[in-house]
Write a protein that holds these residues in place. Structure first.
Motif, PDB file in Angstrom:
ATOM      1  N   GLN A 154       0.488  -1.373   0.313  1.00  0.00           N
ATOM      2  CA  GLN A 154       0.554   0.245   0.118  1.00  0.00           C
ATOM      3  C   GLN A 154       0.709   1.378  -0.112  1.00  0.00           C
ATOM      4  O   GLN A 154       1.022   2.279  -0.379  1.00  0.00           O
ATOM      5  CB  GLN A 154      -0.953   0.377   1.115  1.00  0.00           C
ATOM      6  CG  GLN A 154      -1.829   1.822   1.349  1.00  0.00           C
ATOM      7  CD  GLN A 154      -2.777   1.339   0.064  1.00  0.00           C
ATOM      8  OE1 GLN A 154      -3.286   0.143  -0.508  1.00  0.00           O
ATOM      9  NE2 GLN A 154      -3.729   2.362   0.115  1.00  0.00           N
ATOM     10  N   LEU A 155       1.612   0.793   0.949  1.00  0.00           N
ATOM     11  CA  LEU A 155       2.967   2.539   0.522  1.00  0.00           C
ATOM     12  C   LEU A 155       3.491   2.777  -0.816  1.00  0.00           C
ATOM     13  O   LEU A 155       3.152   3.947  -0.627  1.00  0.00           O
ATOM     14  CB  LEU A 155       4.201   2.215   2.470  1.00  0.00           C
ATOM     15  CG  LEU A 155       3.662   2.841   2.958  1.00  0.00           C
ATOM     16  CD1 LEU A 155       4.766   1.471   4.277  1.00  0.00           C
ATOM     17  CD2 LEU A 155       3.257   3.857   4.015  1.00  0.00           C
ATOM     18  N   LEU A 156       4.349   1.883  -1.496  1.00  0.00           N
ATOM     19  CA  LEU A 156       4.001   2.019  -2.484  1.00  0.00           C
ATOM     20  C   LEU A 156       3.602   2.007  -3.637  1.00  0.00           C
ATOM     21  O   LEU A 156       3.713   3.204  -4.436  1.00  0.00           O
ATOM     22  CB  LEU A 156       5.468   0.482  -2.591  1.00  0.00           C
ATOM     23  CG  LEU A 156       6.522   0.395  -1.997  1.00  0.00           C
ATOM     24  CD1 LEU A 156       6.637  -0.751  -2.421  1.00  0.00           C
ATOM     25  CD2 LEU A 156       7.687   1.242  -2.372  1.00  0.00           C
ATOM     26  N   PHE A 157       2.485   1.871  -3.643  1.00  0.00           N
ATOM     27  CA  PHE A 157       1.690   2.163  -5.088  1.00  0.00           C
ATOM     28  C   PHE A 157       0.165   2.704  -4.882  1.00  0.00           C
ATOM     29  O   PHE A 157      -0.547   2.319  -5.496  1.00  0.00           O
ATOM     30  CB  PHE A 157       1.546   0.252  -5.444  1.00  0.00           C
ATOM     31  CG  PHE A 157       2.325  -0.087  -5.731  1.00  0.00           C
ATOM     32  CD1 PHE A 157       2.465  -0.304  -7.123  1.00  0.00           C
ATOM     33  CD2 PHE A 157       3.070  -1.061  -5.299  1.00  0.00           C
ATOM     34  CE1 PHE A 157       4.112  -1.067  -8.197  1.00  0.00           C
ATOM     35  CE2 PHE A 157       4.078  -1.782  -5.697  1.00  0.00           C
ATOM     36  CZ  PHE A 157       5.075  -1.541  -7.355  1.00  0.00           C
ATOM     37  N   ALA A 158      -0.194   3.024  -3.274  1.00  0.00           N
ATOM     38  CA  ALA A 158      -1.300   4.192  -3.634  1.00  0.00           C
ATOM     39  C   ALA A 158      -0.889   5.450  -2.684  1.00  0.00           C
ATOM     40  O   ALA A 158      -0.029   5.331  -1.769  1.00  0.00           O
ATOM     41  CB  ALA A 158      -2.205   3.140  -2.548  1.00  0.00           C
ATOM     42  N   GLN A 159      -1.677   5.974  -2.288  1.00  0.00           N
ATOM     43  CA  GLN A 159      -1.511   7.199  -1.746  1.00  0.00           C
ATOM     44  C   GLN A 159      -1.790   6.514  -0.105  1.00  0.00           C
ATOM     45  O   GLN A 159      -2.872   6.341   0.530  1.00  0.00           O
ATOM     46  CB  GLN A 159      -2.589   8.707  -2.073  1.00  0.00           C
ATOM     47  CG  GLN A 159      -1.788   9.222  -3.618  1.00  0.00           C
ATOM     48  CD  GLN A 159      -1.237   9.886  -3.564  1.00  0.00           C
ATOM     49  OE1 GLN A 159      -0.483   9.997  -2.532  1.00  0.00           O
ATOM     50  NE2 GLN A 159      -0.672  10.368  -4.773  1.00  0.00           N
ATOM     51  N   PRO A 160      -1.276   8.068   0.366  1.00  0.00           N
ATOM     52  CA  PRO A 160      -1.351   8.162   1.924  1.00  0.00           C
ATOM     53  C   PRO A 160      -3.085   7.934   3.001  1.00  0.00           C
ATOM     54  O   PRO A 160      -3.549   7.888   1.791  1.00  0.00           O
ATOM     55  CB  PRO A 160      -0.634   9.118   2.636  1.00  0.00           C
ATOM     56  CG  PRO A 160      -0.078   9.514   1.153  1.00  0.00           C
ATOM     57  CD  PRO A 160      -0.440   9.214   0.114  1.00  0.00           C
TER      58      PRO A 160
END
Length: 475
Positions: A154-160
């Motif tokens: 999630q951290l790498l491929f999506a916004q916070p």
């Protein structure tokens, strides 16, 4: 989502087999997954197989701890003598064909699929009473591994999490867990909302905590490491009360202690230390070889610490010794062996103190935030002649929060945190390059923010029609 299933199939001397297939296919040797996990011993071996996926260049052995540093203000690629790797990250020209992005996406997908199969099959087994505690521990470890994979993914491929007010923006795919490995025809998953992904992460960690116990091996997850990871997750969710409470729990009950200033530098050459909650264990058999993170920084000397980062460290700060000046650049020696067998620290007690400090500050519990932060700051600095000469934090409000984020930069540098600390606070930052103009990334600018997350690999887009129109903007 493609799955790369790693299951240990035989009991002694077994190797880990891999197979790159669609979700419904069986393992390459035709042994059904449900037949591979039949008792406590094979469950333990399957759990070990899941751990092995962390020791991969597509995860902790290189890419996951490297990419967030290169994309931030902490690091840059040597412009004059490099191996050609990660230059597109250094220049912010990543595209959906990028091989390093594919390594990250595939490895985290693989770990999620593998842990999901192990969980489903293990939960179908009945264990003798004498084995139930061990079985529960192993299952808890696998739940935590899945949560860790989802969070890193999630951290790498999506916004916070806070990118939208209700976290309704696109996150990563969540597969149909119960059908993995059963030979069923699965629908390739679309991307879930970020809210649903974090709900899945929290559920996995809560399940794990209910199953786990305290252990003495920092290369295996236990209840305290799982609570530490949950504190990290709640920090990203801005659930400050829960982040504070879980951080307090770990500090008070884990039995781990902060290293002294004198112990700090040497600790990075050890497999683990009294501050380690969880580490990825590496040895010569893990096969990262010249692709390991230690080789990247110290043998190939492909990347260095920026002056902007090193200048944040006072002259008496012991952490400054990790970044010695050589030939006009700042080396990175957090992986001092320079080989594939550096263990990679995933959860350290110092991070938990910093989570606690940030949560206290956000809750306007100013004194607790200041005192907790000072524990980390004062540990790093040379002890003055008079103890009352140690620096004491007096900042409040935004200045206090800024100081905490700065201390996270100093303490957690080159461990894969910096970019995500910048983006979750919408910080504008400078991406430094050695032989070119710096790139200014404006935290509140929509187009700039798009560049701080990675593209879904084009191979994944091509095989999964359900995410064909869910590529991250700008790619």
């Amino acid at each position: 989502m493609k799955t790369y299933i790693y299951i240990i199939l035989i009991i002694t001397g077994f190797s880990i087999l891999s197979c790159e297939d669609t979700l419904e296919q069986r393992l390459s040797n035709s042994v059904e997954v449900e037949e591979a996990i039949v008792d406590l011993n094979t469950l333990n071996l399957a759990t070990n197989g899941a751990y092995s996926l962390l020791a991969n260049i597509g995860h902790y052995n290189r890419n996951f701890v490297l990419v967030p540093e290169i994309l931030s203000d902490n690091s840059f690629i040597d412009a004059f003598d490099n191996t050609g790797r990660f230059l597109d990250f250094d220049n912010y020209i990543i595209n959906s064909n990028n091989v390093r992005t594919k390594e990250l996406y595939n490895n985290m997908s693989r770990l999620i699929a593998t842990t999901s199969i192990v969980i489903e099959k293990a939960n179908d087994l009945s264990f003798p009473e004498s084995e139930q505690e061990d079985a529960s521990q192993y299952i808890g470890e696998v739940y935590t591994l899945r949560a860790l994979a989802f969070h890193n993914f999630q951290l790498l491929f999506a916004q916070p999490y806070n990118f939208t007010t209700d976290a309704s923006h696109l996150g990563v795919p969540i597969p149909e867990f119960e059908l993995l490995g059963d030979g069923a025809t699965l629908q390739e998953p679309s991307r879930s909302t970020t809210a649903k992904v974090y709900e899945q992460i929290v559920n996995d960690l809560e399940n794990a905590i209910g199953l786990m116990r305290e252990t003495s091996d920092p290369a295996r997850l236990d209840i305290h490491a799982t609570k530490g990871l949950l504190a990290r997750v709640y920090l990203h969710m801005q659930n400050w009360e829960r982040a504070r409470d879980f951080a307090n729990d770990v500090i008070e009950n884990s039995g781990n202690e902060l290293l002294s200033r004198d112990e700090y530098i040497a600790s990075w050459g050890l497999d683990s230390n009294k501050e380690t909650l969880f580490t990825v264990a590496n040895n010569l058999a893990d096969n990262s070889g010249a692709n390991s993170i230690g080789h990247f920084y110290l043998n190939f000397k492909d990347a260095f610490a920026t002056d902007d980062f090193k200048d944040t460290l006072d002259d008496t700060d012991i952490r400054r010794d990790l970044y010695p000046r050589e030939s006009g650049v700042n080396m990175v020696k957090k992986f001092p062996k320079g080989t594939q067998d550096d263990n990679i620290q995933v959860l350290r007690l110092s991070e938990i103190y910093l989570i606690k400090a940030e949560a206290h500050a956000q809750l306007n519990e100013v004194v607790q935030a200041q005192q907790t932060l000072d524990i980390i700051i004062q540990r790093a600095l040379e002890v003055p002649t008079l103890p009352d000469m140690l620096p004491v934090t007096t900042e409040t409000g935004q200045a206090l929060l800024d100081k905490i984020i700065l201390e996270r930069r100093k303490e957690l540098a080159f461990e894969g945190f910096r970019l995500f600390d910048l983006t979750r606070y919408d910080k504008t930052f400078t991406k430094f390059r050695q032989d070119d103009e710096p790139i200014i990334v404006v935290g509140t600018d929509k187009e700039d923010r798009q560049r701080t997350i990675l593209p879904i690999p084009i191979d994944e887009i091509n095989v999964n029609p359900n995410i064909a129109d869910q590529q991250n903007p700008g790619y």
